[in-house]
Design an enzyme around this catalytic site. Sequence first.
Site, PDB file in Angstrom:
ATOM      1  N   LYS A 294       4.056   0.568  10.263  1.00  0.00           N
ATOM      2  CA  LYS A 294       4.135   1.487   9.462  1.00  0.00           C
ATOM      3  C   LYS A 294       3.713   3.000  10.082  1.00  0.00           C
ATOM      4  O   LYS A 294       4.000   3.982   9.844  1.00  0.00           O
ATOM      5  CB  LYS A 294       3.176   1.535   8.086  1.00  0.00           C
TER       6      LYS A 294
ATOM      7  N   GLU B   8       0.837  -1.401   0.006  1.00  0.00           N
ATOM      8  CA  GLU B   8       0.155   0.026   0.017  1.00  0.00           C
ATOM      9  C   GLU B   8       0.943   1.281  -0.048  1.00  0.00           C
ATOM     10  O   GLU B   8       1.611   1.119   0.963  1.00  0.00           O
ATOM     11  CB  GLU B   8      -1.054   0.143   1.035  1.00  0.00           C
TER      12      GLU B   8
ATOM     13  N   ARG C 248       4.985 -12.762  10.231  1.00  0.00           N
ATOM     14  CA  ARG C 248       5.771 -11.529   9.827  1.00  0.00           C
ATOM     15  C   ARG C 248       7.028 -11.545  10.223  1.00  0.00           C
ATOM     16  O   ARG C 248       7.432 -12.291  11.234  1.00  0.00           O
ATOM     17  CB  ARG C 248       4.978 -10.581  10.645  1.00  0.00           C
TER      18      ARG C 248
HETATM   19  P1  ATP Z   1      -0.499  -1.558   6.583  1.00  0.00           P
HETATM   20  O1  ATP Z   1      -1.203  -2.310   5.563  1.00  0.00           O
HETATM   21  O2  ATP Z   1      -0.836  -1.575   8.042  1.00  0.00           O
HETATM   22  O3  ATP Z   1      -0.283  -0.266   5.931  1.00  0.00           O
HETATM   23  P2  ATP Z   1       1.832  -3.416   5.927  1.00  0.00           P
HETATM   24  O4  ATP Z   1       2.908  -3.660   6.583  1.00  0.00           O
HETATM   25  O5  ATP Z   1       0.854  -4.593   5.931  1.00  0.00           O
HETATM   26  O6  ATP Z   1       1.156  -2.174   6.627  1.00  0.00           O
HETATM   27  P3  ATP Z   1       1.722  -3.354   3.054  1.00  0.00           P
HETATM   28  O7  ATP Z   1       1.895  -2.061   2.198  1.00  0.00           O
HETATM   29  O8  ATP Z   1       0.205  -3.644   2.937  1.00  0.00           O
HETATM   30  O9  ATP Z   1       1.982  -2.619   4.661  1.00  0.00           O
HETATM   31  O10 ATP Z   1       2.479  -4.438   2.953  1.00  0.00           O
HETATM   32  C1  ATP Z   1       2.929  -5.156   1.552  1.00  0.00           C
HETATM   33  C2  ATP Z   1       3.288  -6.693   1.840  1.00  0.00           C
HETATM   34  O11 ATP Z   1       4.219  -6.602   2.709  1.00  0.00           O
HETATM   35  C3  ATP Z   1       2.090  -7.463   2.482  1.00  0.00           C
HETATM   36  O12 ATP Z   1       1.991  -8.345   1.630  1.00  0.00           O
HETATM   37  C4  ATP Z   1       2.447  -7.619   3.687  1.00  0.00           C
HETATM   38  O13 ATP Z   1       2.213  -8.748   4.418  1.00  0.00           O
HETATM   39  C5  ATP Z   1       3.921  -7.742   3.766  1.00  0.00           C
HETATM   40  N1  ATP Z   1       4.400  -7.259   5.092  1.00  0.00           N
HETATM   41  C6  ATP Z   1       4.367  -6.218   5.733  1.00  0.00           C
HETATM   42  N2  ATP Z   1       5.180  -6.229   7.005  1.00  0.00           N
HETATM   43  C7  ATP Z   1       5.724  -7.346   6.856  1.00  0.00           C
HETATM   44  C8  ATP Z   1       6.581  -8.208   7.646  1.00  0.00           C
HETATM   45  N3  ATP Z   1       6.862  -7.547   8.918  1.00  0.00           N
HETATM   46  N4  ATP Z   1       6.914  -9.071   7.420  1.00  0.00           N
HETATM   47  C9  ATP Z   1       6.754  -9.644   6.237  1.00  0.00           C
HETATM   48  N5  ATP Z   1       5.722  -9.449   5.621  1.00  0.00           N
HETATM   49  C10 ATP Z   1       5.429  -8.025   5.863  1.00  0.00           C
END
Ligand code: ATP
Length: 583
Positions: A285, A49, A275
Amino acid sequence: MAMDDKTGNHSAEGAAAPAEPGLDFIREIVTGDLSAGRVREVVTRFPPEPNGYLHIGHAKAICLNFGIAQEFGGRCHLRFDDTNPAKEEQEYIDAIERDVRWLGFDWGQHLYFASDYFDRLYDWAIDLIKAGKAYVDDQSQEEMRANRGTLTEPGRPSPYRDRSVEENLDLFARMKAGEFPDGARVLRAKIDMASGNINMRDPALYRIKHAHHPRTGTAWKIYPSYDFAHGQSDAIEGITHSICTLEFEDHRPLYDWFIANLSVPSTPHQYEMARLNITHTVLSKRVLTELVRGGHVSGWDDPRMPTIAGFRRRGVPPEAIRDFIKRVGVSKANSQVDAVMFDFSVREALNKNAQRRMAVLKPLKVVIENYPEGQVEELEAVNHPDDEAAGSRQIKFTRELYIEHDDFMEVPEKKFFRMAPGREVRLRYAYFITCKEVIKNAAGEVVELRCTYDPASKGGNSPDGRKVKATIHWVSAEHAIPAEVRIYNPLFLDPNPSSDAATFATGINPQSLEVIADARLEPSLAEAKVETPFQFERQGYFCRDKDSTPDRLVFTRTIGLRDTYAKDVAKDTRESPRQNAKA
Ligand code: ATP
Ligand code: MG
């Protein structure tokens, strides 16, 4: 070692010691799908995102998705999940593309945006309304929350749940046309308010948002929920293995419900992994955004940030990040990885590739009394001890030098073998010198050492087999260039820092940045390029920072030579005669 619950595979997740993982459970599934012919070509995606910069947790998802596509001859899409215009910006889109490329991955032609699918998603929402599987709800957010029920109690149906298809179509069209203010109505799926899975209790599909979208501008007044957009985007792109993190496991029945109830072109399957969590590191984030907005750091690329941009600026090479992710492995058990493991990968990559230079961080002047005034000698210094191809360079030796202040003790401690009154040490690549006199200022601080050198020890070789117990680095006072050196320490001292956006700030390490204003560098470092790491001998790895100006060089420490926890041990080995013989 964590044990994967599905395959019994071992992975290194959570282990402090580096390990090479075997085939993880996702790669096993892919292997099985390909060999059974269930899937002809593997198609994965990385779906960020664009509401912030990528961090090391994202690197795990990137390495996994792009890595699987590479290894199995498939492809990986970069898809922006841009469904929430309130938080998304073009700056983030650009940064994410740059960071994925820098990590070493390429999406080729396959750059997509969920916003490209807004028309199709809207049509699918209409299909659900027509099938009696979606309705417009006029309840306020609070009412909806109150009626959703809990884990132990079923939800209460909305009073608007049984609106006619005609009324729903009319209201939804008017939502789209911008007739209603934000939050006045939502479109919800009509599934099961009594479901044990709260995600199935009539989840929101569309919300009213009068906001500017980075790509669609003001064309839309309603935006699909993440849940409604995500699986269908996968279906449109023909994603075969949709990999996400564990918190979405409970959403899978909803995604499957959409796929089953819509005329989608393909049926992706979602797989959930743990994660990445790292000690001393916040990967929320929201908190990272707050660190930037609140001015706690200089920006998203501040070298203390766990962002890809921060690591890049700090001089961490992309191969170190890839190596770390590989060692962490993929598992279904949430755990925390020790930050020491990341440092290990960084040091390993840098040790292999960084050229060596000499730099004095806290200068102490040395005058060699028996060295001719005005004489300049060119000495040869190797660029990399393990890589002959890296060649060598000339360094200038003169009567006045700088050595590291910490390499001198007026009254040496027991295990201190470096410079002290009356003691002889080796200057790296140069000569043996002996300290004859210590000069102090009015405040009683040591400001200069008067020394003599042994001309017969040129190149730092002992002329008669006599030994010195230390080899120290130095620079020519006349030729060295002054620089600011920034030493970054962990932003959070607590191994488990709070990721609560309201309270995290209390845990910030006030000493996370140490500025050394007047370091002296070997002249060749004036030509150093940003992000190109060097080893400053005996000090650590450093790279030129983008804050450098024509008048002022700034270097950033990527990482010390050794773990600081092991500092005392390191000091001993650094001064051991064996180590010096090698130097
Ligand atoms: P948010 O959705 O709260 O903004 P997010 O960390 O999920 O935060 P995204 O941009 O949705 O951010 O993440 C993109 C991809 O990265 C998703 O598939 C998510 O599952 C993966 N991702 C994010 N943080 C982690 C992490 N700490 N470990 C592994 N994968 C992650
Ligand atoms: Mg997310």
